[in-house]
Design a protein around this motif. Sequence first.
Motif, PDB file in Angstrom:
ATOM      1  N   GLY A  44       0.836  -1.193   0.000  1.00 60.87           N
ATOM      2  CA  GLY A  44       0.000   0.000   0.000  1.00 60.87           C
ATOM      3  C   GLY A  44       0.869   1.241   0.000  1.00 60.87           C
ATOM      4  N   ALA A 107      -2.158   4.407   2.952  1.00 61.76           N
ATOM      5  CA  ALA A 107      -1.590   3.131   2.511  1.00 61.76           C
ATOM      6  C   ALA A 107      -2.420   1.945   3.017  1.00 61.76           C
ATOM      7  CB  ALA A 107      -0.144   3.015   2.990  1.00 61.76           C
ATOM      8  N   TRP A 109      -5.713   1.948   3.564  1.00 66.29           N
ATOM      9  CA  TRP A 109      -6.916   1.882   2.730  1.00 66.29           C
ATOM     10  C   TRP A 109      -6.590   1.364   1.330  1.00 66.29           C
ATOM     11  CZ3 TRP A 109     -12.093   2.582   3.596  1.00 66.29           C
ATOM     12  CH2 TRP A 109     -12.456   3.015   4.869  1.00 66.29           C
ATOM     13  N   ASP A 110      -5.420   1.717   0.827  1.00 67.82           N
ATOM     14  CA  ASP A 110      -4.979   1.170  -0.453  1.00 67.82           C
ATOM     15  C   ASP A 110      -4.927  -0.360  -0.373  1.00 67.82           C
ATOM     16  OD1 ASP A 110      -4.017   1.281  -3.096  1.00 67.82           O
ATOM     17  OD2 ASP A 110      -1.930   1.508  -2.457  1.00 67.82           O
ATOM     18  N   LYS A 114      -7.194  -3.176  -2.296  1.00 69.83           N
ATOM     19  CA  LYS A 114      -6.448  -4.152  -3.103  1.00 69.83           C
ATOM     20  C   LYS A 114      -6.745  -5.581  -2.651  1.00 69.83           C
ATOM     21  CE  LYS A 114      -2.497  -1.297  -4.501  1.00 69.83           C
ATOM     22  NZ  LYS A 114      -1.081  -0.925  -4.232  1.00 69.83           N
ATOM     23  N   LEU A 120     -10.705   1.934  -5.192  1.00 67.86           N
ATOM     24  CA  LEU A 120     -11.144   2.530  -3.936  1.00 67.86           C
ATOM     25  C   LEU A 120     -12.533   3.153  -4.039  1.00 67.86           C
ATOM     26  CD1 LEU A 120     -10.504   3.233  -1.007  1.00 67.86           C
ATOM     27  CD2 LEU A 120      -9.333   5.300  -1.815  1.00 67.86           C
ATOM     28  N   LEU A 304      -5.457  10.953  -5.437  1.00 60.50           N
ATOM     29  CA  LEU A 304      -6.081  10.372  -4.249  1.00 60.50           C
ATOM     30  C   LEU A 304      -7.497  10.882  -4.034  1.00 60.50           C
ATOM     31  CD1 LEU A 304      -3.060  10.661  -1.778  1.00 60.50           C
ATOM     32  CD2 LEU A 304      -3.832   8.593  -2.968  1.00 60.50           C
ATOM     33  N   GLY A 352      -7.295  -0.647  -5.334  1.00 58.10           N
ATOM     34  CA  GLY A 352      -6.746   0.356  -4.431  1.00 58.10           C
ATOM     35  C   GLY A 352      -7.028   1.758  -4.938  1.00 58.10           C
ATOM     36  N   HIS A 353      -6.280   2.737  -4.441  1.00 56.31           N
ATOM     37  CA  HIS A 353      -6.506   4.108  -4.908  1.00 56.31           C
ATOM     38  C   HIS A 353      -5.966   4.343  -6.309  1.00 56.31           C
ATOM     39  CE1 HIS A 353      -2.356   4.699  -3.740  1.00 56.31           C
ATOM     40  NE2 HIS A 353      -2.593   4.778  -2.441  1.00 56.31           N
TER      41      HIS A 353
END
Length: 367
Positions: A44, A107, A109-110, A114, A120, A304, A352-353
């Motif tokens: 992340g 990171a 949340w990424d 994932k 996201l 982001l 992820g983001h």
Amino acid sequence: MQVTDIEAFAVSIPLDEPVAFATCEVDARDHAVVRLHTDAGLAGIGYTLGYEAGSIIATVVEDLLAPIVAGEDPHDTARLWREMFDTTVPYGRKGLVLRAISIVDIALWDLKAKGVALPLHSYLGAMRDAVPAYASGGYYRQGKGLDGLREEMGRYVDRGHDTVKLKVGGRPPSEEVERVRVTRETIGEERTLLLDANGAWRDRRSAVDACRRYGQYDPYFIEEPVMPDSVELMAQVNADLDYSVAAGEQEFTRYGFAELLREGAVDVVQPDVTVVGGVTEWLRVAATAASHDVPVVPHYNWDLHVPLVAAAETGRWVEYFYRGQDVKVFDDVLAHPMTPDDGELEPSDRPGHGVVLDDDAISAFRV
């Protein structure tokens, strides 16, 4: 899934020539970056502008936050955020420590998204599949003048932007009024004009007098007319103007935004996910804004913010800087930089983001 290794470092990317806004001049842009590695083979990523303190932010991550996150499940974002915040209260609460917490939380949340192979914005429950981007510019440069400003703003219109932002507060009032006039004439009456003073004024009279001069050109908001901690003064300015005050790019946590809203200091909130406390805290601020029907217009970091604004009830715009301006240059270390299409940005469909670092570029600019 468990976090097995935390890597934090800084990069510094020089500008071709110095650029100025109302309160300072910069010749390079540094960022603190973190990578969280896991036993699932996923990593992340989080990052924030360092304002020449990127290396210090990275050290905060390594020395103070890594022991809290190591060995933990990235899904436990609420608990880990609270542990990071509570542990650092005696010397944190705002500033560098909150930027460090922010990038670790981003990171996490990424990794969460994932882990289920979702982008996201989908993981959060998107409300929209594209986000309007305003073109941010109008910085001060040696020899730029009104012709240069006119050309810049015309370029944004040609690229399909319905909204642009202009820096103010760095020149005498008579010069600034001309800059606002030229910008309005260039973009036309039907487009939205935003202004940004970066805390240029120190008293109510100076701020209100200047901002009222700009009012004839119908701005939607004036960003940070006074310094961010001058909440009472900001509320007075907001009450005195016929258009909105916006702020929040340098505000930390839900508590800071609660004060801005409670005091009537702003009509538009601008939480920066890399400052406010990460995705965990950004979502709390956005939910609070929605309960007051207040627009959310985050600062910078569009890569982001696009997935977050796509999922925010009152998300309005993201801020976008074209690389050719040589103002915000983090695109130089990204594998997949975003570019607006007809003034809009679509969230990445990568899990992820969606931000992927270019390792060669990172090595070249690493501090």
